[in-house]
Design a protein around this motif. Structure first.
Motif, PDB file in Angstrom:
ATOM      1  N   VAL A  18      18.014  75.299  88.157  1.00 11.99           N
ATOM      2  CA  VAL A  18      19.068  76.272  87.878  1.00 11.99           C
ATOM      3  C   VAL A  18      18.541  77.642  88.279  1.00 11.99           C
ATOM      4  CG1 VAL A  18      20.395  77.434  86.077  1.00 11.99           C
ATOM      5  CG2 VAL A  18      20.093  74.942  86.002  1.00 11.99           C
ATOM      6  N   THR A  19      19.289  78.326  89.137  1.00  8.54           N
ATOM      7  CA  THR A  19      18.904  79.661  89.571  1.00  8.54           C
ATOM      8  C   THR A  19      20.064  80.602  89.313  1.00  8.54           C
ATOM      9  OG1 THR A  19      17.480  78.754  91.308  1.00  8.54           O
ATOM     10  CG2 THR A  19      18.076  81.082  91.479  1.00  8.54           C
ATOM     11  N   VAL A  20      19.788  81.659  88.555  1.00  8.10           N
ATOM     12  CA  VAL A  20      20.815  82.643  88.217  1.00  8.10           C
ATOM     13  C   VAL A  20      20.442  83.955  88.894  1.00  8.10           C
ATOM     14  CG1 VAL A  20      22.073  83.791  86.376  1.00  8.10           C
ATOM     15  CG2 VAL A  20      21.139  81.495  85.996  1.00  8.10           C
ATOM     16  N   SER A  21      21.304  84.413  89.772  1.00 10.51           N
ATOM     17  CA  SER A  21      21.039  85.652  90.505  1.00 10.51           C
ATOM     18  C   SER A  21      21.652  86.835  89.769  1.00 10.51           C
ATOM     19  CB  SER A  21      21.594  85.563  91.917  1.00 10.51           C
ATOM     20  OG  SER A  21      22.996  85.421  91.883  1.00 10.51           O
TER      21      SER A  21
ATOM     22  N   GLN B 176      26.456  72.435  78.574  1.00  3.07           N
ATOM     23  CA  GLN B 176      27.376  73.437  79.116  1.00  3.07           C
ATOM     24  C   GLN B 176      26.725  74.800  78.944  1.00  3.07           C
ATOM     25  OE1 GLN B 176      30.462  73.100  80.664  1.00  3.07           O
ATOM     26  NE2 GLN B 176      30.237  75.300  81.040  1.00  3.07           N
ATOM     27  N   MET B 177      26.557  75.507  80.053  1.00  2.86           N
ATOM     28  CA  MET B 177      25.878  76.799  80.037  1.00  2.86           C
ATOM     29  C   MET B 177      26.835  77.875  80.503  1.00  2.86           C
ATOM     30  SD  MET B 177      22.156  75.673  81.572  1.00  2.86           S
ATOM     31  CE  MET B 177      22.778  75.432  83.226  1.00  2.86           C
ATOM     32  N   ASN B 178      27.145  78.799  79.619  1.00  4.01           N
ATOM     33  CA  ASN B 178      28.051  79.905  79.923  1.00  4.01           C
ATOM     34  C   ASN B 178      27.306  81.227  79.840  1.00  4.01           C
ATOM     35  OD1 ASN B 178      30.208  78.026  80.079  1.00  4.01           O
ATOM     36  ND2 ASN B 178      30.609  78.247  77.886  1.00  4.01           N
TER      37      ASN B 178
ATOM     38  N   VAL C 221      19.585  80.977  73.619  1.00  2.00           N
ATOM     39  CA  VAL C 221      20.783  80.402  74.230  1.00  2.00           C
ATOM     40  C   VAL C 221      21.921  80.203  73.230  1.00  2.00           C
ATOM     41  CG1 VAL C 221      19.320  79.205  75.898  1.00  2.00           C
ATOM     42  CG2 VAL C 221      20.185  77.954  73.915  1.00  2.00           C
ATOM     43  N   LYS C 222      21.698  80.497  71.972  1.00  2.00           N
ATOM     44  CA  LYS C 222      22.736  80.308  70.953  1.00  2.00           C
ATOM     45  C   LYS C 222      23.975  81.108  71.295  1.00  2.00           C
ATOM     46  CE  LYS C 222      20.084  79.112  66.834  1.00  2.00           C
ATOM     47  NZ  LYS C 222      19.501  79.598  65.560  1.00  2.00           N
ATOM     48  N   GLY C 223      25.127  80.448  71.157  1.00  2.00           N
ATOM     49  CA  GLY C 223      26.382  81.107  71.450  1.00  2.00           C
ATOM     50  C   GLY C 223      26.773  81.052  72.912  1.00  2.00           C
ATOM     51  N   ARG C 224      25.844  80.635  73.773  1.00  2.00           N
ATOM     52  CA  ARG C 224      26.146  80.556  75.211  1.00  2.00           C
ATOM     53  C   ARG C 224      26.090  79.110  75.727  1.00  2.00           C
ATOM     54  NH1 ARG C 224      22.763  82.777  78.796  1.00  2.00           N
ATOM     55  NH2 ARG C 224      20.898  82.536  77.488  1.00  2.00           N
TER      56      ARG C 224
ATOM     57  N   GLY D  16      26.438  85.743  84.552  1.00  4.19           N
ATOM     58  CA  GLY D  16      27.755  85.694  83.937  1.00  4.19           C
ATOM     59  C   GLY D  16      28.519  84.426  84.217  1.00  4.19           C
ATOM     60  N   GLY D  17      28.026  83.635  85.150  1.00  2.86           N
ATOM     61  CA  GLY D  17      28.697  82.402  85.524  1.00  2.86           C
ATOM     62  C   GLY D  17      28.345  81.243  84.608  1.00  2.86           C
TER      63      GLY D  17
END
Length: 122
Positions: A118-121, A82-84, A64-67, A15-16
């Motif tokens: 990049v690591t997303v928990s 930019q990654m949301n 990844v579209k839209g994010r 979510g970050g």
């Protein structure tokens, strides 16, 4: 040969957001299509996003579209990602690359950076 240096990776919760940067050397930055690819653990390198030489056209992987948003700064010779709303499946090493053609295939890109993790928990 264009030299590329990525930065901005790190560890973030699901979510970050993160913003990746790719600084390019040389005076021909404006001639290239710039793209981001990524390679997750045990996976093939995959296309993420691209932007054309004049910044008028962008394209994204469906995942990844839209994010994610790709952009470029000609004064700084830098391309950004930019990654949301990051997800655990976005985890991987992110690479920027340059090409003289408008393409999403890694084989058509001539120069690559060293990558940023990049690591997303969850």
């Amino acid at each position: 040969q264009v030299q590329l240096v990525e930065s901005g990776g790190g560890l973030v919760q699901a979510g970050g957001s993160l913003r990746l940067s790719c600084a390019a050397s040389g005076r021909t930055f404006s001639r290239y299509t710039m793209a981001w690819f990524r390679q997750g653990p045990g996976k093939e390198r995959e296309f993420v996003a691209r932007i054309n030489s004049i910044g008028s056209n962008t394209d994204y992987a469906d995942s990844v579209k839209g994010r994610f948003t790709i952009s470029r700064d000609y004064a700084e010779n830098t391309v950004y990602l930019q990654m949301n709303s990051l997800k655990p499946e976005d985890t991987g090493v992110y690479y920027c690359a340059v090409s003289f053609t408008w393409t999403m295939f890694a084989r058509d890109y001539n120069s690559w950076g060293q990558g940023t993790q990049v690591t997303v928990s969850s």
